[in-house]
Design an enzyme around this catalytic site. Structure first.
Site, PDB file in Angstrom:
ATOM      1  N   CYS A 128      13.433 -15.618  14.380  1.00 31.49           N
ATOM      2  CA  CYS A 128      13.667 -16.760  15.260  1.00 31.49           C
ATOM      3  C   CYS A 128      14.712 -16.472  16.338  1.00 31.49           C
ATOM      4  O   CYS A 128      14.819 -17.214  17.312  1.00 31.49           O
ATOM      5  CB  CYS A 128      14.108 -17.972  14.445  1.00 31.49           C
ATOM      6  SG  CYS A 128      12.873 -18.554  13.275  1.00 31.49           S
ATOM      7  N   HIS A 175      18.282 -22.760  18.640  1.00 29.50           N
ATOM      8  CA  HIS A 175      16.972 -22.585  18.026  1.00 29.50           C
ATOM      9  C   HIS A 175      16.645 -23.885  17.304  1.00 29.50           C
ATOM     10  O   HIS A 175      17.480 -24.429  16.571  1.00 29.50           O
ATOM     11  CB  HIS A 175      17.003 -21.416  17.040  1.00 29.50           C
ATOM     12  CG  HIS A 175      15.851 -21.397  16.099  1.00 29.50           C
ATOM     13  ND1 HIS A 175      14.541 -21.449  16.528  1.00 29.50           N
ATOM     14  CD2 HIS A 175      15.802 -21.361  14.738  1.00 29.50           C
ATOM     15  CE1 HIS A 175      13.742 -21.441  15.480  1.00 29.50           C
ATOM     16  NE2 HIS A 175      14.479 -21.385  14.384  1.00 29.50           N
ATOM     17  N   ASN A 222       9.653 -26.555  14.888  1.00 32.48           N
ATOM     18  CA  ASN A 222      10.223 -25.215  14.929  1.00 32.48           C
ATOM     19  C   ASN A 222       9.121 -24.239  15.333  1.00 32.48           C
ATOM     20  O   ASN A 222       8.186 -24.003  14.564  1.00 32.48           O
ATOM     21  CB  ASN A 222      10.789 -24.870  13.548  1.00 32.48           C
ATOM     22  CG  ASN A 222      11.407 -23.495  13.466  1.00 32.48           C
ATOM     23  OD1 ASN A 222      11.140 -22.621  14.290  1.00 32.48           O
ATOM     24  ND2 ASN A 222      12.231 -23.280  12.449  1.00 32.48           N
TER      25      ASN A 222
END
Length: 339
Positions: free
Chosen positions: A125, A266, A296
């Site tokens: 990520c 993030h 996400n």
């Protein structure tokens, strides 16, 4: 083992010339998931903090989504493909085992016979932060003039759609930027990446490589193809280390928190972002939050949030941005940019 203290990295005159993002056409709402999972209306949105997420269809892949985002970034930069001299992908998920995502994107963009190099930088990520940090150096060295960087992730196919705590928070998408050396206005003021591999098993998809290849295991393969996450353990480990990371970034940049205009995290989870804002001392209105309508999107999350805020003109040239996040590994990373 003692180590010598490292000097702060010098400011790097790196500019984001243009950005873009792309989303699959199909939207899955949390109300639909409530019905499919037999839950009380509103349950998925309450548990996940997500009202909808974009989910790729079978005809969409990381390369096709990434190509759309790439073309939008090039348009924003006022550049053509033949003015790019490196294509880099920093996706957290693989389009296929081999070749790298960047080669497949390269072909999707019609660059098959161009000879323009293509490579992947994978930090889960944290791919966008890690890639901008890494690619800044060959740009400054003159090895490349303009780099097309793309994060494109399809998480939906690796989820167990019966586990609402996991499946409800993820979405698919892609985002891209064009990087170049700036004339001194835009710059990287600080960057920092850390990995605490004690958390390597906390977020994982065991299948996809040689370690759990179906020809090398004795048990069933199918369970190994789904994403698993120990959410509370990830949260505790990240919360332990994030405050120090932020302090180090600010010290390296020579800034205080009030001098940061925007925090772009993030988009890990609603709880993680809300807790981080409180714990790190940033006001909620400083945080670029697209989680409720996107979920996400793995490595694509952060640059998608960045592009959305650039396009709606919240982010302006000259403002100072803090990019920050966590990724499987367990890794943490951050960067301070003067946009």
């Amino acid at each position: 083992m003692p180590t010598s203290q490292r000097l702060p990295l010098a400011c790097r005159p790196i500019n984001i010339l243009g950005s873009g993002h792309a989303l699959p056409e199909h939207i899955v709402t949390s109300a639909q998931l409530d019905a499919e999972l037999g839950l009380v209306a509103g349950s998925v949105a309450r548990i996940s903090g997500v009202t909808q997420r974009h989910v790729a269809g079978r005809s969409e892949n990381a390369a096709s989504l990434g190509a759309i985002a790439a073309r939008r970034a090039l348009l924003a930069a006022g550049l053509a493909l033949d003015q790019i001299d490196l294509v880099a992908c920093a996706s957290g998920t693989m389009d296929q085992g081999m070749p790298c995502n960047a080669a497949l994107l390269h072909r999707e963009l019609g660059l098959g016979d161009s000879g323009i190099p293509a490579m992947d930088i994978n930090a889960s990520c944290l791919g966008f932060i890690a890639a901008v940090d890494t690619l800044s150096w060959p740009l400054l060295a003159g090895r490349y003039q303009r780099i097309l960087l793309v994060c494109s992730d399809i998480a939906s196919c690796g989820l167990d759609w019966q586990q609402v705590e996991v499946c409800a928070i993820f979405g698919d998408g892609a985002a891209a930027v064009v990087l170049a050396v700036s004339d001194g206005g835009s710059k990287i003021l600080a960057s920092n990446l850390k990995t605490y591999s004690e958390g390597a098993d906390m977020c994982q998809i065991p299948a996809g490589g040689s370690r759990h290849h179906p020809r090398r295991i004795d048990g069933p393969f199918e369970p190994l193809t789904s994403f698993s996450m120990q959410g509370k353990s990830v949260f505790r480990l990240a919360a332990k280390h994030l405050p120090m990371l932020v302090d180090e970034l600010l010290s390296q940049a020579g800034l205080t928190k009030p001098q940061i205009d925007w925090v772009i995290p993030h988009q890990a989870s609603q709880q993680a972002m809300q807790h981080a804002a409180r714990r790190l001392g940033f006001a909620p209105e400083q945080v670029i939050d697209i989680f409720a309508r996107h979920g996400n999107q793995v490595a694509a999350s952060l640059p998608t949030a960045l592009d959305i805020a650039i396009r709606d003109q919240r982010i302006q040239r000259g403002q100072r941005l803090m990019l920050i996040g966590t990724g499987a590994g367990l890794s943490l990373g951050g960067m301070v940019l003067e946009y």
